[in-house]
Design a protein around this motif. Structure first.
Motif, PDB file in Angstrom:
ATOM      1  N   THR A 175       8.973   1.276 -19.258  1.00 16.92           N
ATOM      2  CA  THR A 175      10.498   1.834 -17.618  1.00 16.92           C
ATOM      3  C   THR A 175       9.930   2.682 -16.641  1.00 16.92           C
ATOM      4  O   THR A 175       8.854   3.114 -16.911  1.00 16.92           O
ATOM      5  N   TYR A 176       9.949   1.429 -15.808  1.00 19.21           N
ATOM      6  CA  TYR A 176       9.301   1.919 -14.252  1.00 19.21           C
ATOM      7  C   TYR A 176      11.032   1.692 -12.930  1.00 19.21           C
ATOM      8  O   TYR A 176      11.214   1.104 -13.004  1.00 19.21           O
ATOM      9  N   HIS A 177      11.637   3.130 -13.540  1.00 20.86           N
ATOM     10  CA  HIS A 177      13.338   3.477 -12.416  1.00 20.86           C
ATOM     11  C   HIS A 177      12.247   2.941 -11.087  1.00 20.86           C
ATOM     12  O   HIS A 177      13.503   2.934 -10.279  1.00 20.86           O
ATOM     13  N   ASP A 178      11.504   3.330 -10.487  1.00 19.14           N
ATOM     14  CA  ASP A 178      11.537   3.358  -9.296  1.00 19.14           C
ATOM     15  C   ASP A 178      11.595   2.067  -8.651  1.00 19.14           C
ATOM     16  O   ASP A 178      11.707   1.756  -7.374  1.00 19.14           O
ATOM     17  N   ILE A 199      -0.061  12.444 -18.122  1.00 22.19           N
ATOM     18  CA  ILE A 199       0.612  11.479 -17.975  1.00 22.19           C
ATOM     19  C   ILE A 199       2.101  11.553 -17.915  1.00 22.19           C
ATOM     20  O   ILE A 199       2.846  11.597 -17.465  1.00 22.19           O
ATOM     21  N   ASP A 200       2.246  13.232 -17.905  1.00 17.88           N
ATOM     22  CA  ASP A 200       3.288  14.397 -17.401  1.00 17.88           C
ATOM     23  C   ASP A 200       3.157  14.593 -16.269  1.00 17.88           C
ATOM     24  O   ASP A 200       4.288  14.408 -15.483  1.00 17.88           O
ATOM     25  N   SER A 244       1.044  -1.841  -0.003  1.00 19.85           N
ATOM     26  CA  SER A 244       0.059   0.487   0.164  1.00 19.85           C
ATOM     27  C   SER A 244       1.107   1.311   0.141  1.00 19.85           C
ATOM     28  O   SER A 244       2.293   1.237   0.662  1.00 19.85           O
ATOM     29  N   THR A 245       0.198   2.612  -0.656  1.00 19.74           N
ATOM     30  CA  THR A 245       0.754   3.226  -0.411  1.00 19.74           C
ATOM     31  C   THR A 245      -0.057   4.680  -0.271  1.00 19.74           C
ATOM     32  O   THR A 245      -1.393   4.662  -0.390  1.00 19.74           O
ATOM     33  N   VAL A 246       0.696   5.610  -0.830  1.00 18.17           N
ATOM     34  CA  VAL A 246       0.036   7.004  -0.968  1.00 18.17           C
ATOM     35  C   VAL A 246      -0.823   8.370  -2.124  1.00 18.17           C
ATOM     36  O   VAL A 246       0.944   8.147  -2.718  1.00 18.17           O
ATOM     37  N   SER A 247      -1.199   8.067  -2.376  1.00 15.13           N
ATOM     38  CA  SER A 247      -1.027   9.213  -3.517  1.00 15.13           C
ATOM     39  C   SER A 247      -1.261  10.401  -3.549  1.00 15.13           C
ATOM     40  O   SER A 247      -1.814  11.215  -2.154  1.00 15.13           O
ATOM     41  N   GLU A 248       0.180  10.891  -3.668  1.00 11.23           N
ATOM     42  CA  GLU A 248       0.567  12.516  -3.360  1.00 11.23           C
ATOM     43  C   GLU A 248       1.716  13.001  -4.494  1.00 11.23           C
ATOM     44  O   GLU A 248       2.626  12.213  -4.932  1.00 11.23           O
ATOM     45  N   ARG A 271       5.878  12.121 -10.624  1.00  9.99           N
ATOM     46  CA  ARG A 271       5.321  11.037  -9.778  1.00  9.99           C
ATOM     47  C   ARG A 271       5.574  10.234  -9.400  1.00  9.99           C
ATOM     48  O   ARG A 271       6.967  10.396  -8.338  1.00  9.99           O
ATOM     49  N   HIS A 272       6.358   9.256 -10.287  1.00  6.03           N
ATOM     50  CA  HIS A 272       7.112   8.108 -10.311  1.00  6.03           C
ATOM     51  C   HIS A 272       8.239   8.537  -9.999  1.00  6.03           C
ATOM     52  O   HIS A 272       9.205   8.184  -9.389  1.00  6.03           O
ATOM     53  N   ASN A 273       8.943  10.197 -10.953  1.00  7.33           N
ATOM     54  CA  ASN A 273      10.625  10.127 -10.698  1.00  7.33           C
ATOM     55  C   ASN A 273      10.488  10.917  -9.814  1.00  7.33           C
ATOM     56  O   ASN A 273      11.894  10.324  -8.676  1.00  7.33           O
TER      57      ASN A 273
END
Length: 679
Positions: A533-536, A605-606, A430-434, A611-613
């Motif tokens: 590509t999902y670096h995280d 998408i940007d 689980s996570t939080v959307s921030e 957020r992923h970065n």
């Protein structure tokens, strides 16, 4: 001294001989010469000493640079040039006032150890007066790689673009994948992934060569990543949920009741009947007695018809079974007997207007028929007919699935069963959307609640939010309604389901362990390209697998035999920027539905990428805060600000081709191998 006045001729001479007052002059002359030699020698030796030290330092710098330049081609001309250049940069013959300067680098073992000798002469400044024209200088030096204890986790981008070549542009790579999928063998040259494999193997050789003869320990771990990571077999099953709600679908059926005939009712109803058929009439023959005007006159006195009598059997009894119009089964058994007789009558002639008496021989078949009649027997059956799918979140039992056992679910075509086995890729906890995340050693994570980013959090037995979820391809479906709500349709093709184009599971990750060259090569050769590509997600698990406090602590903290300290490294290699896709089933499910990263279902998408970065950067900070050195290599792509931020100081590289990629790995290997002067 006695009186010399009485000594013959000794008045003046003897006084002079015995007078001590003039002795200081010759002694002073001798002392001046000695003092000049001492001072001059000190000056010249001081000059020689300083030049000797400088020569030794330059010799050391030269062999260090030469050893550092050794790649997989040994101590070649390039490495020798590097050694000479560094020696020259550290020793200026004119400034040091030396002549006959010679530096000779060499390697007795093709690069593992680089040795050097440096010689020169320095002119004497003062000592030339005493016959010493110059002073010889000489230095010997040697540099080698030596290994302490190192743990290296390689976090490797194995996304679809790694099937392209390093020379392809982004658009060329996209076109190649569009036509060839992730086949890395159709472009006529080595793919980026093949070049990565070669560089990895060369890296191992460099570090392994340095480790020979020592008691140091080097371990390797691997995290190939795309839109998820394959870590299921590394996890304790108790750290994976026993049930979870997935975006899925339920089959809807229509129940139909009908009667089906399943046989006939016994005993039958039996009837017997005599029936006649197959009549045959012979020729009409006149019978005497004249002609008659009236019919009654003709018929009066006619003989009676003869009785029917048997004249032979028609054959064996025959049986016939059929269903009559009432739906009954009828079984007829017929026994046939043939009969004959003579019949009499009157024939009228319209021409003569008279009646004539005549007879005719007749035959027929007499059938004795036995009928067994059975009524039909019915059973009422209820059937279910597939009607449509309802696409919605469905809770599934994962307790067997997470053990890699075969599990059956009613999710195949028209609601039929299909079996599936977990490949090992996970959905994050689980996570939080921030919009922003950060980490520092003082305050920890900000904001709190993102259990997916916490590299040290160990799952709690009663808290599913701290546990990982199996990424279950076969039962996962995305919905196409514009607002993401549950959709209903009778035509399942209207709804995009999972498939090879939106689910990617890379090669299994591997915990830290010592490896032989063949074991290392075998793992490298097993890498394959697929996905986005999902670096995280790659960095999260690279840090987890090298953290002394996390879920793999027992593996990470396994003490080496030499009881020495362990240096920790992450080598993060990628060929592109972060590229999330809200329609891909990945580490955060279908982001369009889950909304666990972005509240707008990833419509911007940007913003989703940003957020992923931010998460990626925060995890990099957490890894570096634990003393892990993070190396970053941008292969066939630019070194983005996010990748630069993630790396430790002086630990990032841009590699445009295979040669530069190999060089980057070699330079990292030199640091991991602890290059040092040994003489």
């Amino acid at each position: 001294m006695g009186d010399t006045s009485g000594v013959p001729g000794g008045g003046g001479i003897m006084r002079l001989m015995y007078d001590h007052r003039g002795n200081v002059f010759p002694l002073a002359a001798v002392g001046l010469i000695t003092l000049a030699a001492m001072v001059g020698g000190g000056v010249d030796m001081s000059r020689a000493y300083m030049a000797q030290n400088r020569l030794q330092n330059a010799c050391d710098a030269g062999v260090l640079a030469g050893r550092k330049a050794v790649a997989n081609r040994g101590f070649n001309a390039a490495a020798q040039t590097q050694a000479n250049n560094f020696f020259a940069a550290n020793f200026d013959a004119q400034q040091q006032d030396v002549d006959n300067l010679v530096f000779t680098p060499s390697s007795p073992d093709n690069g593992n150890t680089v040795e050097g000798t440096a010689t020169a002469t320095i002119d004497a400044a003062v000592m030339q007066l005493f016959g010493f024209d110059d002073i010889d200088l000489a230095a010997n030096c040697s540099a080698t790689m030596s290994i302490g204890n190192s743990d290296v986790v390689m976090v490797l981008d194995t996304t679809g673009s790694m099937a392209c070549t390093s020379a392809m542009s982004s658009s060329e790579c996209s076109n190649y994948i569009a036509y060839n999928g992730y086949d890395e063998d159709n472009h006529g040259s080595d793919s980026r992934l093949k070049e990565l494999k070669d560089a990895m193997k060369s890296f191992y050789s460099t570090v392994n060569t340095a480790a020979m003869g020592g008691n140091g320990r080097v371990r390797y771990g691997f995290v190939p990543y795309s839109s998820s990571v394959n870590v299921g077999r590394l996890l304790d099953p108790s750290h994976v949920v026993d049930s979870w709600e997935y975006p899925s679908r339920e089959a809807q059926f229509i129940t139909e009741t009908q009667q089906n005939q399943v046989g006939w009712i016994d005993p039958p109803t039996v009837t017997n009947a005599t029936e006649y058929d197959n009549y045959w009439y012979g020729n009409v023959e006149y019978y005497g007695g004249g002609t008659f005007r009236r019919e009654r006159d003709c018929t009066d006195g006619l003989p009676a018809n003869g009785n029917w009598s048997n004249y032979g059997s028609a054959g064996s009894p025959s049986t016939n079974t059929y269903v009559n119009y009432a739906g009954q089964q009828v079984r007829e058994t017929t026994t046939t007997t043939r009969e004959s007789r003579r019949a009499y009558g009157c024939i009228y002639s319209s021409y003569y207007r008279e009646y004539y008496r005549a007879y005719q021989d007749q035959r027929r078949d007499r059938n004795e028929v036995r009928r067994e009649t059975r009524n039909p027997r019915y059973e009422t059956t209820t059937t279910r007919r597939f009607d449509k799918w309802i696409y919605k979140n469905v809770t599934y039992d994962t307790s067997r699935f997470k053990t890699f056992a075969s599990v059956t679910t009613p999710t195949d075509t028209n609601g039929t069963d299909q079996t599936s086995v977990w490949e090992g890729c996970i959905m994050e906890r689980s996570t939080v959307s921030e919009p922003n995340f950060s980490y520092n050693t003082s305050t920890g994570w900000s904001p709190t609640g993102a259990k997916d980013l916490d590299i040290d959090l160990v799952p709690s037995a009663g808290d599913n939010t701290t546990k990982w979820r199996p990424l279950w391809q076969q039962i996962s479906y995305r919905r196409t309604t514009s607002n993401g709500s549950t959709g209903t349709t009778a035509n399942q093709s209207d709804y995009g389901r999972h498939g090879s184009n939106d689910y990617y599971c890379p090669q299994r990750s591997k915990l830290l362990s010592t490896m032989s060259q063949s074991e290392f090569n075998s793992y490298a050769d097993g890498l394959f390209p697929s996905g986005g590509t999902y670096h995280d997600i790659g960095m999260i698990w690279g840090a987890r697998m090298n953290s002394v406090d996390g879920v793999f602590a027992s593996n990470v903290t396994d003490e080496p035999a030499n009881n020495g300290s362990v240096s920790r490294h992450i080598i993060f290699m990628t060929d592109g920027d972060m590229a999330p896709n809200r329609y891909i089933l990945g580490a955060w499910g279908y982001e369009f539905h889950e909304q666990n990263i972005s509240d707008d279902r990833g419509g911007d998408i940007d913003e989703l990428t940003r957020r992923h970065n931010r998460r990626f950067r925060a995890v990099c900070d957490a890894a570096k805060a634990k003393g892990i050195r993070v190396w970053v290599i941008a292969f066939a792509s630019n070194l983005s600000s996010d990748l630069q931020y993630c790396s430790s100081d002086n630990s990032s590289y841009t590699a445009a081709n295979s040669s530069q990629l190999n060089q980057a790995f070699q330079e990292i290997g030199n640091v991991v191998g602890e290059l040092r002067v040994v003489q």
